[in-house]
Design a protein around this motif. Sequence first.
Motif, mmCIF file in Angstrom:
data_model
loop_
_atom_site.group_PDB
_atom_site.id
_atom_site.type_symbol
_atom_site.label_atom_id
_atom_site.label_comp_id
_atom_site.label_asym_id
_atom_site.label_seq_id
_atom_site.Cartn_x
_atom_site.Cartn_y
_atom_site.Cartn_z
ATOM 1 N N LEU A 78 23.369 77.065 38.302
ATOM 2 C CA LEU A 78 24.310 78.123 37.972
ATOM 3 C C LEU A 78 25.609 77.573 37.391
ATOM 4 O O LEU A 78 26.188 78.154 36.462
ATOM 5 N N VAL A 79 26.059 76.439 37.929
ATOM 6 C CA VAL A 79 27.369 75.892 37.540
ATOM 7 C C VAL A 79 27.298 75.110 36.232
ATOM 8 O O VAL A 79 28.142 75.284 35.334
ATOM 9 N N ILE A 80 26.306 74.234 36.095
ATOM 10 C CA ILE A 80 26.266 73.343 34.935
ATOM 11 C C ILE A 80 26.139 74.103 33.612
ATOM 12 O O ILE A 80 26.819 73.753 32.632
ATOM 13 N N PRO A 81 25.289 75.148 33.497
ATOM 14 C CA PRO A 81 25.270 75.897 32.225
ATOM 15 C C PRO A 81 26.628 76.484 31.865
ATOM 16 O O PRO A 81 27.005 76.521 30.682
ATOM 17 N N LEU A 82 27.373 76.940 32.871
ATOM 18 C CA LEU A 82 28.713 77.457 32.616
ATOM 19 C C LEU A 82 29.620 76.361 32.050
ATOM 20 O O LEU A 82 30.392 76.590 31.101
ATOM 21 N N VAL A 85 28.743 75.751 28.382
ATOM 22 C CA VAL A 85 29.295 76.786 27.500
ATOM 23 C C VAL A 85 30.790 76.560 27.279
ATOM 24 O O VAL A 85 31.290 76.626 26.144
ATOM 25 N N ILE A 86 31.507 76.277 28.358
ATOM 26 C CA ILE A 86 32.943 76.008 28.233
ATOM 27 C C ILE A 86 33.182 74.773 27.374
ATOM 28 O O ILE A 86 34.090 74.742 26.532
ATOM 29 N N GLY A 87 32.351 73.752 27.558
ATOM 30 C CA GLY A 87 32.514 72.527 26.792
ATOM 31 C C GLY A 87 32.272 72.735 25.314
ATOM 32 O O GLY A 87 33.043 72.234 24.469
ATOM 33 N N VAL A 88 31.225 73.465 24.972
ATOM 34 C CA VAL A 88 30.940 73.727 23.557
ATOM 35 C C VAL A 88 32.075 74.529 22.925
ATOM 36 O O VAL A 88 32.512 74.241 21.802
ATOM 37 N N ALA A 89 32.561 75.537 23.646
ATOM 38 C CA ALA A 89 33.684 76.321 23.133
ATOM 39 C C ALA A 89 34.925 75.448 22.941
ATOM 40 O O ALA A 89 35.672 75.609 21.962
ATOM 41 N N THR A 90 35.134 74.501 23.857
ATOM 42 C CA THR A 90 36.279 73.597 23.739
ATOM 43 C C THR A 90 36.143 72.703 22.522
ATOM 44 O O THR A 90 37.107 72.498 21.765
ATOM 45 N N LEU A 168 26.439 66.611 30.547
ATOM 46 C CA LEU A 168 26.131 67.827 31.313
ATOM 47 C C LEU A 168 24.791 68.426 30.880
ATOM 48 O O LEU A 168 23.997 68.864 31.730
ATOM 49 N N VAL A 169 24.541 68.433 29.573
ATOM 50 C CA VAL A 169 23.260 68.949 29.084
ATOM 51 C C VAL A 169 22.108 68.099 29.609
ATOM 52 O O VAL A 169 21.063 68.619 30.036
ATOM 53 N N GLY A 170 22.278 66.772 29.603
ATOM 54 C CA GLY A 170 21.244 65.887 30.130
ATOM 55 C C GLY A 170 20.996 66.124 31.609
ATOM 56 O O GLY A 170 19.834 66.161 32.056
ATOM 57 N N LEU A 175 17.606 68.399 35.902
ATOM 58 C CA LEU A 175 17.456 69.276 37.057
ATOM 59 C C LEU A 175 16.354 70.318 36.833
ATOM 60 O O LEU A 175 15.574 70.609 37.743
ATOM 61 N N ILE A 176 16.307 70.859 35.621
ATOM 62 C CA ILE A 176 15.259 71.832 35.325
ATOM 63 C C ILE A 176 13.879 71.176 35.404
ATOM 64 O O ILE A 176 12.931 71.734 35.974
ATOM 65 N N GLY A 177 13.776 69.974 34.842
ATOM 66 C CA GLY A 177 12.505 69.260 34.925
ATOM 67 C C GLY A 177 12.101 68.965 36.349
ATOM 68 O O GLY A 177 10.935 69.138 36.727
ATOM 69 N N ASP A 178 13.066 68.551 37.163
ATOM 70 C CA ASP A 178 12.761 68.264 38.570
ATOM 71 C C ASP A 178 12.367 69.531 39.314
ATOM 72 O O ASP A 178 11.471 69.508 40.171
ATOM 73 N N ALA A 179 13.045 70.648 38.976
ATOM 74 C CA ALA A 179 12.707 71.914 39.624
ATOM 75 C C ALA A 179 11.300 72.374 39.264
ATOM 76 O O ALA A 179 10.645 73.058 40.055
ATOM 77 N N LEU A 180 10.832 71.983 38.083
ATOM 78 C CA LEU A 180 9.477 72.341 37.653
ATOM 79 C C LEU A 180 8.424 71.370 38.180
ATOM 80 O O LEU A 180 7.239 71.520 37.882
ATOM 81 N N GLY A 181 8.874 70.355 38.941
ATOM 82 C CA GLY A 181 7.942 69.421 39.551
ATOM 83 C C GLY A 181 7.431 68.336 38.632
ATOM 84 O O GLY A 181 6.312 67.846 38.814
ATOM 85 N N THR A 182 8.231 67.908 37.667
ATOM 86 C CA THR A 182 7.777 66.862 36.740
ATOM 87 C C THR A 182 7.872 65.466 37.341
ATOM 88 O O THR A 182 7.334 64.520 36.762
ATOM 89 N N GLY A 183 8.582 65.313 38.435
ATOM 90 C CA GLY A 183 8.754 63.997 39.032
ATOM 91 C C GLY A 183 10.048 63.355 38.595
ATOM 92 O O GLY A 183 10.629 63.719 37.558
#
Length: 218
Positions: A78-82, A85-90, A168-170, A175-183
Amino acid sequence: MPDVPAETQPAGPAPASVRAQILSTEHWSLLATRSLAWSESFSRASWFVTVVSAAMVALALVAQSTDFGVGFRIFALLVIPLLVVIGVATVIRLVQLNGEDVELVIGMNRLRRGYLDIAPELEEYFVTGHREDVAGIMRTYGTRRTRIPATQYLSSIALLVSVIVAVLVGALAGLIGDALGTGLTVSVVIGIVAGAAALAGVVLLVVRHVRQTWGQRT
């Protein structure tokens, strides 16, 4: 033939002292605008770094309390995507401010040309540029180069913020990959690839905008 009111009669050339005063007033106005632009640039970058630092502290506290469990993953996702977005806008705003600064420098060079039109014998005393080409702009920035140096990109605030955004994107991709069980190993690779791709994309945006701004003066 009826008399033309004095206020509608075309005025003759202004005296040199009046022209110098008008040019000087406009010069100070551009200096003040540049100061505001640089202040906004530093403020935006500092604010972004502060937000990222606070988010990292919050993530560390959540990780400690949840032992990197599901709660930590949800919070991070929830936090990192925010933050991204703030970073890209900056970055976008910083690039815009850099372009505005170049235009202000061009305006100041044009005003110096006006000073020299009034008193051309003073040209040898000017250490800043008075032309609107790249060489004249670079002279005002304090260098004798006739093209944009690579350090112009590497030392820019926009690029430094871009590096943080890429990290942050990395982290988000990992985290998304780990949440999907990629190892763990695969998640790390996904994070590195995503971060590198994000950095390349943002750097390309910065370089493209800089070239567009400066390319009009070549």
